[in-house]
Write a protein that holds these residues in place. Structure first.
Motif, PDB file in Angstrom:
ATOM      1  N   PHE A 109     -26.042   0.650  27.895  1.00 35.63           N
ATOM      2  CA  PHE A 109     -24.728   1.248  27.657  1.00 35.63           C
ATOM      3  C   PHE A 109     -23.996   0.536  26.526  1.00 35.63           C
ATOM      4  O   PHE A 109     -23.454   1.173  25.617  1.00 35.63           O
ATOM      5  N   LEU A 110     -23.984  -0.796  26.551  1.00 39.47           N
ATOM      6  CA  LEU A 110     -23.254  -1.543  25.537  1.00 39.47           C
ATOM      7  C   LEU A 110     -23.876  -1.404  24.144  1.00 39.47           C
ATOM      8  O   LEU A 110     -23.210  -1.629  23.138  1.00 39.47           O
ATOM      9  N   ALA A 111     -25.152  -1.028  24.109  1.00 43.14           N
ATOM     10  CA  ALA A 111     -25.827  -0.837  22.821  1.00 43.14           C
ATOM     11  C   ALA A 111     -25.780   0.612  22.355  1.00 43.14           C
ATOM     12  O   ALA A 111     -26.366   0.949  21.324  1.00 43.14           O
ATOM     13  N   SER A 112     -25.080   1.466  23.107  1.00 41.67           N
ATOM     14  CA  SER A 112     -25.011   2.879  22.742  1.00 41.67           C
ATOM     15  C   SER A 112     -24.250   3.065  21.434  1.00 41.67           C
ATOM     16  O   SER A 112     -23.535   2.169  20.977  1.00 41.67           O
ATOM     17  N   ALA A 113     -24.399   4.236  20.852  1.00 45.93           N
ATOM     18  CA  ALA A 113     -23.823   4.498  19.530  1.00 45.93           C
ATOM     19  C   ALA A 113     -22.322   4.251  19.495  1.00 45.93           C
ATOM     20  O   ALA A 113     -21.792   3.673  18.545  1.00 45.93           O
ATOM     21  N   GLU A 114     -21.618   4.682  20.556  1.00 41.93           N
ATOM     22  CA  GLU A 114     -20.162   4.540  20.575  1.00 41.93           C
ATOM     23  C   GLU A 114     -19.721   3.087  20.681  1.00 41.93           C
ATOM     24  O   GLU A 114     -18.606   2.738  20.310  1.00 41.93           O
ATOM     25  N   LEU A 115     -20.593   2.239  21.219  1.00 41.82           N
ATOM     26  CA  LEU A 115     -20.247   0.821  21.400  1.00 41.82           C
ATOM     27  C   LEU A 115     -21.169  -0.088  20.588  1.00 41.82           C
ATOM     28  O   LEU A 115     -21.407  -1.234  20.938  1.00 41.82           O
ATOM     29  N   ARG A 116     -21.668   0.444  19.505  1.00 40.78           N
ATOM     30  CA  ARG A 116     -22.654  -0.293  18.713  1.00 40.78           C
ATOM     31  C   ARG A 116     -22.088  -1.595  18.147  1.00 40.78           C
ATOM     32  O   ARG A 116     -22.809  -2.507  17.803  1.00 40.78           O
ATOM     33  N   GLY A 117     -20.774  -1.689  18.108  1.00 35.01           N
ATOM     34  CA  GLY A 117     -20.156  -2.907  17.595  1.00 35.01           C
ATOM     35  C   GLY A 117     -20.050  -4.018  18.620  1.00 35.01           C
ATOM     36  O   GLY A 117     -19.440  -5.057  18.354  1.00 35.01           O
ATOM     37  N   THR A 118     -20.640  -3.836  19.786  1.00 30.22           N
ATOM     38  CA  THR A 118     -20.588  -4.867  20.816  1.00 30.22           C
ATOM     39  C   THR A 118     -21.175  -6.164  20.272  1.00 30.22           C
ATOM     40  O   THR A 118     -22.293  -6.192  19.742  1.00 30.22           O
ATOM     41  N   SER A 119     -20.446  -7.240  20.426  1.00 36.48           N
ATOM     42  CA  SER A 119     -20.879  -8.519  19.864  1.00 36.48           C
ATOM     43  C   SER A 119     -21.896  -9.215  20.759  1.00 36.48           C
ATOM     44  O   SER A 119     -22.017  -8.918  21.948  1.00 36.48           O
ATOM     45  N   ALA A 120     -22.611 -10.145  20.161  1.00 32.93           N
ATOM     46  CA  ALA A 120     -23.570 -10.948  20.928  1.00 32.93           C
ATOM     47  C   ALA A 120     -22.843 -11.756  21.997  1.00 32.93           C
ATOM     48  O   ALA A 120     -23.371 -11.955  23.098  1.00 32.93           O
ATOM     49  N   ALA A 121     -21.631 -12.191  21.697  1.00 37.38           N
ATOM     50  CA  ALA A 121     -20.851 -12.957  22.663  1.00 37.38           C
ATOM     51  C   ALA A 121     -20.514 -12.107  23.887  1.00 37.38           C
ATOM     52  O   ALA A 121     -20.552 -12.589  25.028  1.00 37.38           O
ATOM     53  N   ARG A 122     -20.181 -10.852  23.654  1.00 41.24           N
ATOM     54  CA  ARG A 122     -19.861  -9.957  24.779  1.00 41.24           C
ATOM     55  C   ARG A 122     -21.093  -9.724  25.644  1.00 41.24           C
ATOM     56  O   ARG A 122     -21.015  -9.757  26.879  1.00 41.24           O
ATOM     57  N   LEU A 123     -22.237  -9.507  25.010  1.00 42.33           N
ATOM     58  CA  LEU A 123     -23.473  -9.320  25.779  1.00 42.33           C
ATOM     59  C   LEU A 123     -23.804 -10.560  26.595  1.00 42.33           C
ATOM     60  O   LEU A 123     -24.226 -10.465  27.747  1.00 42.33           O
ATOM     61  N   ALA A 124     -23.593 -11.722  26.013  1.00 44.52           N
ATOM     62  CA  ALA A 124     -23.859 -12.974  26.735  1.00 44.52           C
ATOM     63  C   ALA A 124     -22.921 -13.114  27.935  1.00 44.52           C
ATOM     64  O   ALA A 124     -23.336 -13.557  29.014  1.00 44.52           O
ATOM     65  N   THR A 149     -22.333 -13.158  39.634  1.00 43.96           N
ATOM     66  CA  THR A 149     -21.558 -12.362  40.595  1.00 43.96           C
ATOM     67  C   THR A 149     -22.261 -11.098  41.072  1.00 43.96           C
ATOM     68  O   THR A 149     -21.821 -10.472  42.029  1.00 43.96           O
ATOM     69  N   GLY A 150     -23.340 -10.716  40.386  1.00 47.54           N
ATOM     70  CA  GLY A 150     -24.037  -9.487  40.762  1.00 47.54           C
ATOM     71  C   GLY A 150     -23.420  -8.226  40.166  1.00 47.54           C
ATOM     72  O   GLY A 150     -23.899  -7.121  40.417  1.00 47.54           O
ATOM     73  N   THR A 151     -22.371  -8.395  39.362  1.00 45.64           N
ATOM     74  CA  THR A 151     -21.760  -7.251  38.711  1.00 45.64           C
ATOM     75  C   THR A 151     -21.002  -7.742  37.476  1.00 45.64           C
ATOM     76  O   THR A 151     -21.098  -8.917  37.105  1.00 45.64           O
ATOM     77  N   TYR A 152     -20.260  -6.866  36.815  1.00 42.16           N
ATOM     78  CA  TYR A 152     -19.442  -7.259  35.666  1.00 42.16           C
ATOM     79  C   TYR A 152     -18.298  -6.271  35.529  1.00 42.16           C
ATOM     80  O   TYR A 152     -18.321  -5.185  36.118  1.00 42.16           O
ATOM     81  N   ALA A 153     -17.287  -6.648  34.786  1.00 46.07           N
ATOM     82  CA  ALA A 153     -16.116  -5.796  34.588  1.00 46.07           C
ATOM     83  C   ALA A 153     -16.108  -5.236  33.176  1.00 46.07           C
ATOM     84  O   ALA A 153     -16.328  -5.967  32.205  1.00 46.07           O
ATOM     85  N   HIS A 154     -15.868  -3.936  33.062  1.00 46.40           N
ATOM     86  CA  HIS A 154     -15.764  -3.309  31.750  1.00 46.40           C
ATOM     87  C   HIS A 154     -14.437  -3.643  31.077  1.00 46.40           C
ATOM     88  O   HIS A 154     -13.407  -3.807  31.749  1.00 46.40           O
ATOM     89  N   THR A 155     -14.459  -3.728  29.773  1.00 49.58           N
ATOM     90  CA  THR A 155     -13.204  -3.814  29.030  1.00 49.58           C
ATOM     91  C   THR A 155     -12.560  -2.426  29.051  1.00 49.58           C
ATOM     92  O   THR A 155     -13.186  -1.423  29.413  1.00 49.58           O
ATOM     93  N   ALA A 156     -11.301  -2.358  28.630  1.00 45.51           N
ATOM     94  CA  ALA A 156     -10.605  -1.068  28.599  1.00 45.51           C
ATOM     95  C   ALA A 156     -11.313  -0.089  27.665  1.00 45.51           C
ATOM     96  O   ALA A 156     -11.464   1.104  27.995  1.00 45.51           O
ATOM     97  N   ASP A 157     -11.778  -0.556  26.529  1.00 43.20           N
ATOM     98  CA  ASP A 157     -12.479   0.321  25.591  1.00 43.20           C
ATOM     99  C   ASP A 157     -13.798   0.807  26.169  1.00 43.20           C
ATOM    100  O   ASP A 157     -14.169   1.977  26.007  1.00 43.20           O
TER     101      ASP A 157
END
Length: 377
Positions: A24-39, A48-56
């Motif tokens: 999802f984070l690598a999808s076209a609409e979010l292609r600008g996702t940084s390496a730091a965000r992926l980490a 935690t077994g899950t993660y929280a999405h940013t507003a965008d």
């Protein structure tokens, strides 16, 4: 909706969740996702077994979910979807308030806004959810002889809320309360919807003066509230979604099929109903659809006809293919129930493939044997 003894909603395994999140984070609409965000996401899932999405991420995920919804003919407007982030909600009261506010925002005095309100993500301890199929809906009152006054689709929910202390009018268009469950197995709570957020349209006909005396009506827009929104492996069980009605949804699917109003309309029209060869069903349905279009326009409520809806979908399909994205669809949901062969969609074929993000059926409703005892509101 069926009750079941299944206790817990299935949880995504960390490896599956991580894979879906990264896709999802690598999808076209979010292609600008940084390496730091992926980490950061990897670390959240690991610990935690899950993660929280940013507003965008939440906004784009909800819009893409609509774009991927195979049963929806109105996907051409997916980029215009207004996403309301209500993930901070933790109680049934707060979710009820968020749903009421959703209706106010989406109804907009009849100028219906394309709106989704996203509640908290599911976790192991809580999965706030709305049990209503739509935020506004009509009760189905089961009679002693097995017949139903109102909407047969709502019989189970009507029986549930009556056992919880609700009492309606017993009529055909008796607005159901909002019903919310905090977690699997817990008894639900119900809330009467404020009258100012329930906009209804009484039906009349431009050429048949007697039509208004039938007492038919429907509400302004569908606010689908039972589906589970899934974005990047995270499930949101409370995510009511509002769009515009196509007139045939109201006339053919709701009033003709579930309310069985065509025989009475045909009788009033003086049609011969002794044989289907007279096409009395078709003629009555055309006039019912005409009444829906006329009435919604008369009361300033957005509704689209099936020809316009099919044309916009064809335009959407061509745009998506030009962008290199295949368009999947459930054919039976995309083809109009009236005059299907007069639309371009009728002559096309679609693969009904479900991709994520998307909307999914809700988990089976789970109630303890004593969950429905006693009035809650």
């Amino acid at each position: 909706m069926d009750m079941t003894t299944a206790r817990n909603q299935p949880q995504h395994a960390p490896a599956e969740l991580l894979a879906e999140a990264c896709t999802f984070l690598a999808s076209a609409e979010l292609r600008g996702t940084s390496a730091a965000r992926l980490a950061t996401v990897r670390e959240e899932i690991t610990h935690t077994g899950t993660y929280a999405h940013t507003a965008d991420e939440l906004t784009w995920g909800a819009r893409i979910a609509w774009r991927n919804a195979t049963s929806c003919l109105g996907r051409a407007y997916w980029r215009a979807l207004e996403v309301r982030d209500r993930r901070e909600v933790t109680t049934v009261d707060e979710l009820a308030e968020a749903c009421v506010e959703h209706l106010r925002v989406a109804t907009n005095g009849g100028r219906v806004r394309l709106t989704i309100t996203v509640g908290p993500a599911a976790d192991a301890g809580q999965a706030l959810r709305v049990l209503n199929h739509q935020l506004v809906g009509y009760a189905g009152h089961l009679q002693a002889d097995g017949s139903v006054v109102g909407d047969p689709k709502s019989v189970w929910l009507t029986q549930l809320v009556r056992s919880l202390g609700w009492s309606g009018t017993g009529g055909r268009f008796d607005v159901l309360p909002l019903v919310i469950q905090r977690a699997p197995g817990e008894r639900p709570w119900w809330y009467r919807l404020p009258r100012d957020v329930v906009m209804e349209v009484p039906l009349s006909h431009p050429d048949l003066p007697w039509f208004e005396a039938l007492g038919l009506r429907w509400y302004a827009h569908p606010a689908i509230s039972h589906q589970r929104l899934r974005i990047g492996g995270v499930d949101y069980p409370a995510a009511p979604f509002s769009g515009w009605y196509t007139a045939t949804e109201i006339s053919a699917e709701n009033l003709a099929r579930r309310y069985s109003v065509l025989p009475e309309i045909a009788q009033r029209m003086g049609l011969d109903t002794t044989s289907t060869r007279t096409l009395w069903l078709d003629r009555a349905l055309v006039e019912l659809t005409t009444a829906v279009l006329h009435s919604y326009q008369r009361h300033g409520v957005i509704v689209v006809d099936h020809h316009h809806a099919a044309k916009s979908f064809s335009t959407h399909e061509n745009s998506e293919l030009a962008a290199g994205r295949p368009v999947y669809g459930r054919y039976s949901s995309l083809v109009a129930p009236t005059a299907a062969a007069t639309t371009d969609v009728y002559y096309r074929s679609y693969r009904n493939r479900v991709v994520v993000p998307n909307f999914f059926p809700p988990a089976p409703i789970d109630l303890d044997p004593d969950a429905a005892n006693g009035a809650l509101r």
